[in-house]
Design a protein around this motif. Structure first.
Motif, PDB file in Angstrom:
ATOM      1  N   ALA A  64       0.808  -1.215   0.000  1.00 34.30           N
ATOM      2  CA  ALA A  64       0.000   0.000   0.000  1.00 34.30           C
ATOM      3  C   ALA A  64       0.846   1.272   0.000  1.00 34.30           C
ATOM      4  N   GLN A  65       2.159   1.144   0.060  1.00 36.87           N
ATOM      5  CA  GLN A  65       3.048   2.307   0.121  1.00 36.87           C
ATOM      6  C   GLN A  65       3.441   2.727  -1.297  1.00 36.87           C
ATOM      7  N   ALA A  66       3.271   4.008  -1.602  1.00 41.29           N
ATOM      8  CA  ALA A  66       3.612   4.508  -2.946  1.00 41.29           C
ATOM      9  C   ALA A  66       5.084   4.242  -3.272  1.00 41.29           C
ATOM     10  N   GLY A  67       5.971   4.429  -2.300  1.00 41.35           N
ATOM     11  CA  GLY A  67       7.394   4.200  -2.539  1.00 41.35           C
ATOM     12  C   GLY A  67       7.692   2.749  -2.866  1.00 41.35           C
ATOM     13  N   ALA A  68       7.063   1.838  -2.153  1.00 41.14           N
ATOM     14  CA  ALA A  68       7.266   0.412  -2.415  1.00 41.14           C
ATOM     15  C   ALA A  68       6.718   0.030  -3.783  1.00 41.14           C
ATOM     16  N   GLN A  69       5.575   0.602  -4.152  1.00 40.63           N
ATOM     17  CA  GLN A  69       5.001   0.327  -5.474  1.00 40.63           C
ATOM     18  C   GLN A  69       5.936   0.819  -6.574  1.00 40.63           C
ATOM     19  N   LYS A  70       6.508   2.004  -6.386  1.00 44.25           N
ATOM     20  CA  LYS A  70       7.460   2.538  -7.370  1.00 44.25           C
ATOM     21  C   LYS A  70       8.699   1.657  -7.447  1.00 44.25           C
ATOM     22  N   GLN A  71       9.226   1.277  -6.287  1.00 43.85           N
ATOM     23  CA  GLN A  71      10.432   0.457  -6.250  1.00 43.85           C
ATOM     24  C   GLN A  71      10.195  -0.874  -6.966  1.00 43.85           C
ATOM     25  N   LYS A  72       9.059  -1.487  -6.707  1.00 44.81           N
ATOM     26  CA  LYS A  72       8.747  -2.770  -7.341  1.00 44.81           C
ATOM     27  C   LYS A  72       8.576  -2.608  -8.849  1.00 44.81           C
ATOM     28  N   ALA A  73       7.877  -1.552  -9.276  1.00 42.34           N
ATOM     29  CA  ALA A  73       7.664  -1.328 -10.711  1.00 42.34           C
ATOM     30  C   ALA A  73       8.990  -1.111 -11.437  1.00 42.34           C
ATOM     31  N   VAL A  74       9.866  -0.285 -10.866  1.00 45.11           N
ATOM     32  CA  VAL A  74      11.168  -0.031 -11.500  1.00 45.11           C
ATOM     33  C   VAL A  74      11.959  -1.335 -11.596  1.00 45.11           C
ATOM     34  N   PHE A  75      11.934  -2.135 -10.526  1.00 45.95           N
ATOM     35  CA  PHE A  75      12.676  -3.397 -10.556  1.00 45.95           C
ATOM     36  C   PHE A  75      12.118  -4.341 -11.618  1.00 45.95           C
ATOM     37  N   LEU A  76      10.811  -4.467 -11.677  1.00 38.45           N
ATOM     38  CA  LEU A  76      10.217  -5.383 -12.652  1.00 38.45           C
ATOM     39  C   LEU A  76      10.441  -4.929 -14.091  1.00 38.45           C
ATOM     40  N   LEU A  77      10.482  -3.628 -14.315  1.00 37.03           N
ATOM     41  CA  LEU A  77      10.671  -3.104 -15.668  1.00 37.03           C
ATOM     42  C   LEU A  77      12.131  -3.019 -16.104  1.00 37.03           C
ATOM     43  N   THR A  78      13.050  -2.824 -15.128  1.00 39.96           N
ATOM     44  CA  THR A  78      14.451  -2.581 -15.493  1.00 39.96           C
ATOM     45  C   THR A  78      15.441  -3.554 -14.859  1.00 39.96           C
ATOM     46  N   GLY A  79      15.016  -4.273 -13.809  1.00 38.90           N
ATOM     47  CA  GLY A  79      15.940  -5.146 -13.090  1.00 38.90           C
ATOM     48  C   GLY A  79      16.822  -4.398 -12.105  1.00 38.90           C
ATOM     49  N   LYS A  80      16.503  -3.129 -11.843  1.00 41.85           N
ATOM     50  CA  LYS A  80      17.321  -2.312 -10.941  1.00 41.85           C
ATOM     51  C   LYS A  80      16.548  -1.966  -9.671  1.00 41.85           C
ATOM     52  N   VAL A  81      17.265  -1.980  -8.551  1.00 42.14           N
ATOM     53  CA  VAL A  81      16.700  -1.564  -7.278  1.00 42.14           C
ATOM     54  C   VAL A  81      17.005  -0.088  -7.099  1.00 42.14           C
ATOM     55  N   VAL A  82      15.970   0.715  -6.858  1.00 46.99           N
ATOM     56  CA  VAL A  82      16.157   2.145  -6.643  1.00 46.99           C
ATOM     57  C   VAL A  82      15.853   2.480  -5.188  1.00 46.99           C
ATOM     58  N   ASP A  83      16.486   3.534  -4.708  1.00 42.12           N
ATOM     59  CA  ASP A  83      16.278   3.999  -3.336  1.00 42.12           C
ATOM     60  C   ASP A  83      15.076   4.931  -3.307  1.00 42.12           C
ATOM     61  N   VAL A  84      14.010   4.513  -2.651  1.00 46.23           N
ATOM     62  CA  VAL A  84      12.826   5.349  -2.537  1.00 46.23           C
ATOM     63  C   VAL A  84      12.649   5.881  -1.113  1.00 46.23           C
ATOM     64  N   CYS A  85      13.655   5.650  -0.280  1.00 45.16           N
ATOM     65  CA  CYS A  85      13.554   6.036   1.132  1.00 45.16           C
ATOM     66  C   CYS A  85      14.597   7.078   1.533  1.00 45.16           C
ATOM     67  N   ALA A  86      15.189   7.749   0.543  1.00 42.36           N
ATOM     68  CA  ALA A  86      16.160   8.841   0.802  1.00 42.36           C
ATOM     69  C   ALA A  86      17.295   8.402   1.726  1.00 42.36           C
ATOM     70  N   ARG A  87      17.816   7.192   1.486  1.00 42.24           N
ATOM     71  CA  ARG A  87      18.947   6.637   2.229  1.00 42.24           C
ATOM     72  C   ARG A  87      18.708   6.530   3.723  1.00 42.24           C
ATOM     73  N   THR A  88      17.439   6.381   4.106  1.00 44.67           N
ATOM     74  CA  THR A  88      17.075   6.111   5.496  1.00 44.67           C
ATOM     75  C   THR A  88      16.270   4.829   5.523  1.00 44.67           C
ATOM     76  N   SER A  89      15.850   4.419   6.697  1.00 41.91           N
ATOM     77  CA  SER A  89      15.022   3.230   6.821  1.00 41.91           C
ATOM     78  C   SER A  89      13.644   3.496   6.230  1.00 41.91           C
ATOM     79  N   CYS A  90      13.046   2.485   5.589  1.00 42.37           N
ATOM     80  CA  CYS A  90      11.710   2.622   4.997  1.00 42.37           C
ATOM     81  C   CYS A  90      10.644   2.245   6.024  1.00 42.37           C
ATOM     82  N   PRO A  91       9.421   2.846   6.014  1.00 42.34           N
ATOM     83  CA  PRO A  91       8.979   3.970   5.343  1.00 42.34           C
ATOM     84  C   PRO A  91       9.737   5.065   5.681  1.00 42.34           C
TER      85      PRO A  91
END
Length: 91
Positions: A64-91
């Motif tokens: 349900a977290q927008a950041g997690a949804q973005k992270q998953k979509a980027v990974f599934l589309l590109t195979g890359k893990v992106v930082d959606v938590c500004a280098r801190t713990s998520c959320p």
């Protein structure tokens, strides 16, 4: 970068032996921990955490977290893990 927020694990060295991601985007195997409001990380046993101190359902919360949804979509589309938590713990 730390894996868990301070005080969120009973382990002396949480995720010992798993190297942190140093640069993003990252290509490779990774694990991202999302804190669903729990007071503690899941117990280190093969049991589901139960009780209010463990917060909301840890499987449904990230979905349900927008950041997690973005992270998953980027990974599934590109195979890359992106930082959606500004280098801190998520959320």
């Amino acid at each position: 970068m730390r894996v868990l927020a301070d005080g969120w694990s009973l382990d002396v060295r949480p995720y010992w032996g798993i190297a942190p991601i140093r640069r993003y985007p990252y290509t490779g195997s990774a694990i991202v921990i999302w804190n669903s409001g729990a007071a503690y990380a899941p117990p280190p046993t093969n049991l589901a955490p139960a009780g209010p101190e463990f917060g909301d359902d840890p499987h449904e919360f990230p979905r349900a977290q927008a950041g997690a949804q973005k992270q998953k979509a980027v990974f599934l589309l590109t195979g890359k893990v992106v930082d959606v938590c500004a280098r801190t713990s998520c959320p």
